[in-house]
Design an enzyme around this catalytic site. Structure first.
Site, PDB file in Angstrom:
ATOM      1  N   GLN A 138       3.388   7.432   2.624  1.00  0.00           N
ATOM      2  CA  GLN A 138       2.570   6.651   3.558  1.00  0.00           C
ATOM      3  C   GLN A 138       2.518   5.220   3.035  1.00  0.00           C
ATOM      4  OE1 GLN A 138       0.416   8.066   6.590  1.00  0.00           O
ATOM      5  NE2 GLN A 138       2.560   8.661   6.330  1.00  0.00           N
ATOM      6  N   ARG A 178      -2.688  17.185  12.322  1.00  0.00           N
ATOM      7  CA  ARG A 178      -1.678  16.390  11.610  1.00  0.00           C
ATOM      8  C   ARG A 178      -1.101  17.038  10.351  1.00  0.00           C
ATOM      9  NH1 ARG A 178      -6.615  13.428  11.002  1.00  0.00           N
ATOM     10  NH2 ARG A 178      -7.461  13.528   8.883  1.00  0.00           N
ATOM     11  N   GLU A 191      -6.551  18.497   5.520  1.00  0.00           N
ATOM     12  CA  GLU A 191      -5.372  17.646   5.650  1.00  0.00           C
ATOM     13  C   GLU A 191      -4.239  18.207   4.784  1.00  0.00           C
ATOM     14  OE1 GLU A 191      -7.205  13.247   6.385  1.00  0.00           O
ATOM     15  OE2 GLU A 191      -7.105  13.801   4.285  1.00  0.00           O
ATOM     16  N   ASP A 218      -0.295   9.124   0.788  1.00  0.00           N
ATOM     17  CA  ASP A 218       0.326  10.444   0.583  1.00  0.00           C
ATOM     18  C   ASP A 218       1.844  10.429   0.341  1.00  0.00           C
ATOM     19  OD1 ASP A 218      -2.136  10.758   1.768  1.00  0.00           O
ATOM     20  OD2 ASP A 218      -1.434  12.012   3.402  1.00  0.00           O
ATOM     21  N   TRP A 260       0.795  -1.225   0.000  1.00  0.00           N
ATOM     22  CA  TRP A 260       0.000   0.000   0.000  1.00  0.00           C
ATOM     23  C   TRP A 260       0.835   1.287   0.000  1.00  0.00           C
ATOM     24  CZ3 TRP A 260      -4.861   1.863  -0.364  1.00  0.00           C
ATOM     25  CH2 TRP A 260      -5.106   3.137   0.174  1.00  0.00           C
TER      26      TRP A 260
END
Ligand code: FRU
Length: 498
Positions: free
Chosen positions: A40, A151, A203, A24, A21
């Site tokens: 990520q 975050r 975000e 970002d 996977w």
């Protein structure tokens, strides 16, 4: 085991993880001749899970070398999105007076007996060009219990105030902080609770300054904010931006608070942020080419998730105000393997100038002059039952991508769709630049004024190309079609065969 780079849907010149996977892009920084790209990553699954920072480096933004995972979860939690900077003057004291890399990222821990995650900011440093990282013993460096969503720190050096600035997403707004050493952070200001789009949680912000094209000495600040998926809206997660000024403490928006500027009018460009410390001065952005609406269930193989192409950002004065321009950097033209060219052709309904050309990997650069056609453009990745249309609707003045028949669709009810962006055909001219890969289309119009990025999952063997006009004629002033090389060239078949 070596990954199967020749999977029919595997991007051939967009960044993907070797396996598992990806979401970002994180920590992008240029240092000692290398572009670093962290991301990520769930190293054990093709769906989202406990986040790590995957890592790759490139010298040319085309070929990427995969490196071992840079940041693993620790006692402070898993590793969410963030940024990295070169600490040139050793303000942090980590580098014995030399320079080095500092990463600033969110760590999340689930609050016991709740579904809520506690999000705090941490830092880590590397003395060996990002190959190994040490988490700072004083982590976390920034907490605020008032916010559940807190975050994605983006940090940059602000020369005028000689301080580091952090811009952080905090639910429905951004919080800005400053620091002299990257370890202690002081609150500066908030932005956005009443500005722009609030269709989803805020975000992955970014804040930087750029010159305005052709206006000697004029510079503006660009503030990028991604907004999360909203089940009620078809668009899913997407990215907005603001243009304004920043004085080291406060960002002020040039546009009306209710005005919304979208960075990309496609469905699949999210969480994009820019590289730090690029020596050429270029402001380069890369996004995650996906949408939280269906990210976990898109067709894929042993990997899931890809990045957009890198884009060079600039600012142009338009009638409505200063607006963001996105162009593919020159360095990527190295991928062109061949070239076909046409000039001054009248395109009529029923004809196909590109008859006989086939391709999965190619770039198109075309300039049209409108005539009697009500619509014109390209049908791409065509097979017996599928095609993706990149077109311009002259009456509506709208550029669009139609992926309602693009191939695999049934994994999500909202994937098959047509969407677009307003585009003014000045002097009747429309310029398109289109990048096609095995499972994506990136469309730029009028020298970067509009961008549309879309995933597509064509059925095997869908490689036909058509240039079409509907309801009348259109002038094709120029067309160049460049078959592109795969970065895995040795392992996959030719890009375009006639
Ligand atoms: C954006 C995002 C970030 C977060 C990360 C978690 O796509 O939700 O806000 O840090 O992904 O993987």
């Amino acid at each position: 085991m070596k990954p199967n780079y020749d999977h029919p849907l595997r991007p051939q010149y967009h960044f993907t993880p070797e396996a598992n996977w990806l979401n970002d892009p994180n920590g992008m920084v240029y240092y000692e001749g290398e572009y670093h790209l962290f991301y990520q990553h769930h190293p054990e699954s093709t769906v989202w899970g406990p986040m790590h920072w995957g890592h790759a480096v490139s010298k040319d933004l085309v070929n990427w070398e995969h490196l071992p995972i840079a940041l693993y979860p620790d006692h402070n939690g898993t590793i969410f999105s963030g940024s990295a900077v070169v600490d040139w003057e050793d303000t942090s004291g980590f580098f014995d007076g030399k320079s080095g890399l500092v990463a600033i990222y969110t760590q999340t821990e689930t609050i016991p007996d709740s579904q809520l995650s506690k999000q705090r900011q941490s830092i880590a440093y590397s003395k060996d060009n990002g190959r190994t990282w040490t988490a700072y013993a004083g982590n976390p460096v920034l907490t605020d219990e008032r916010f559940v969503d807190f975050r994605d720190p983006k940090v940059f050096w602000h020369a005028d105030t000689e301080r580091w600035i952090m811009v952080l997403a905090a639910g429905d707004r951004l919080c800005l902080y400053y620091s002299t050493n990257l370890k202690e952070w002081t609150f500066a200001s908030e932005f956005g609770a009443k500005e722009g789009s609030h269709d989803g949680v805020w975000e992955c912000p970014d804040l930087f300054q750029l010159p305005v094209e052709g206006q000697e000495g004029k510079e503006k600040w660009v503030l990028i904010v991604s907004i999360g998926d909203n089940e009620k809206l078809p668009e899913g997660s997407r990215t907005q931006y603001f243009i304004g000024d920043f004085d080291g403490i406060t960002f002020t928006n040039d546009d009306e608070p209710e005005s919304v500027l979208w960075m990309d009018h496609g469905r699949d460009n999210y969480a994009g942020v820019t590289w730090s410390d690029v020596q050429s001065g270029d402001r380069l952005l890369i996004g995650w080419m996906n949408n939280w609406k269906y990210a976990n269930i898109i067709p894929a193989g042993e990997w899931r998730g890809a990045m957009t192409l890198p884009r060079r950002l600039s600012l142009r004065q338009q009638e409505e105000g200063v607006r963001l321009i996105q162009e593919v950097p020159e360095a990527l033209m190295e991928m062109r393997a061949d070239r076909y060219e046409w000039r001054d052709e009248q395109i009529s309904p029923g004809s196909n100038l590109l008859q006989g050309l086939k391709g999965e990997l190619f770039e198109i650069a075309a300039e049209f002059e409108t005539d009697s056609a009500v619509e014109f453009g390209f049908k791409l990745r065509m097979g017996n039952e599928n095609e993706t249309i990149v077109g311009y609707d002259t009456a509506a003045g709208q550029l669009f991508i139609d992926r309602t028949r693009s191939g695999l669709l049934d994994f999500h009810p909202q994937f098959g769709c047509r969407h677009g962006a307003p585009l003014h055909a000045g002097n009747g001219r429309v310029k398109l630049q289109i990048w096609v890969d095995r499972s994506s289309i990136e469309l730029f119009a009028n020298d970067g004024e509009a961008a549309l990025t879309d995933l597509i999952f064509p059925l095997t063997g869908s490689d036909g190309i058509e240039l079409y006009a509907k309801g009348g004629n259109v002038w094709l002033r120029s067309l160049q079609l460049f078959p592109l090389k795969s970065v895995y060239a040795a392992s996959v078949s030719e890009a375009v065969n006639q």
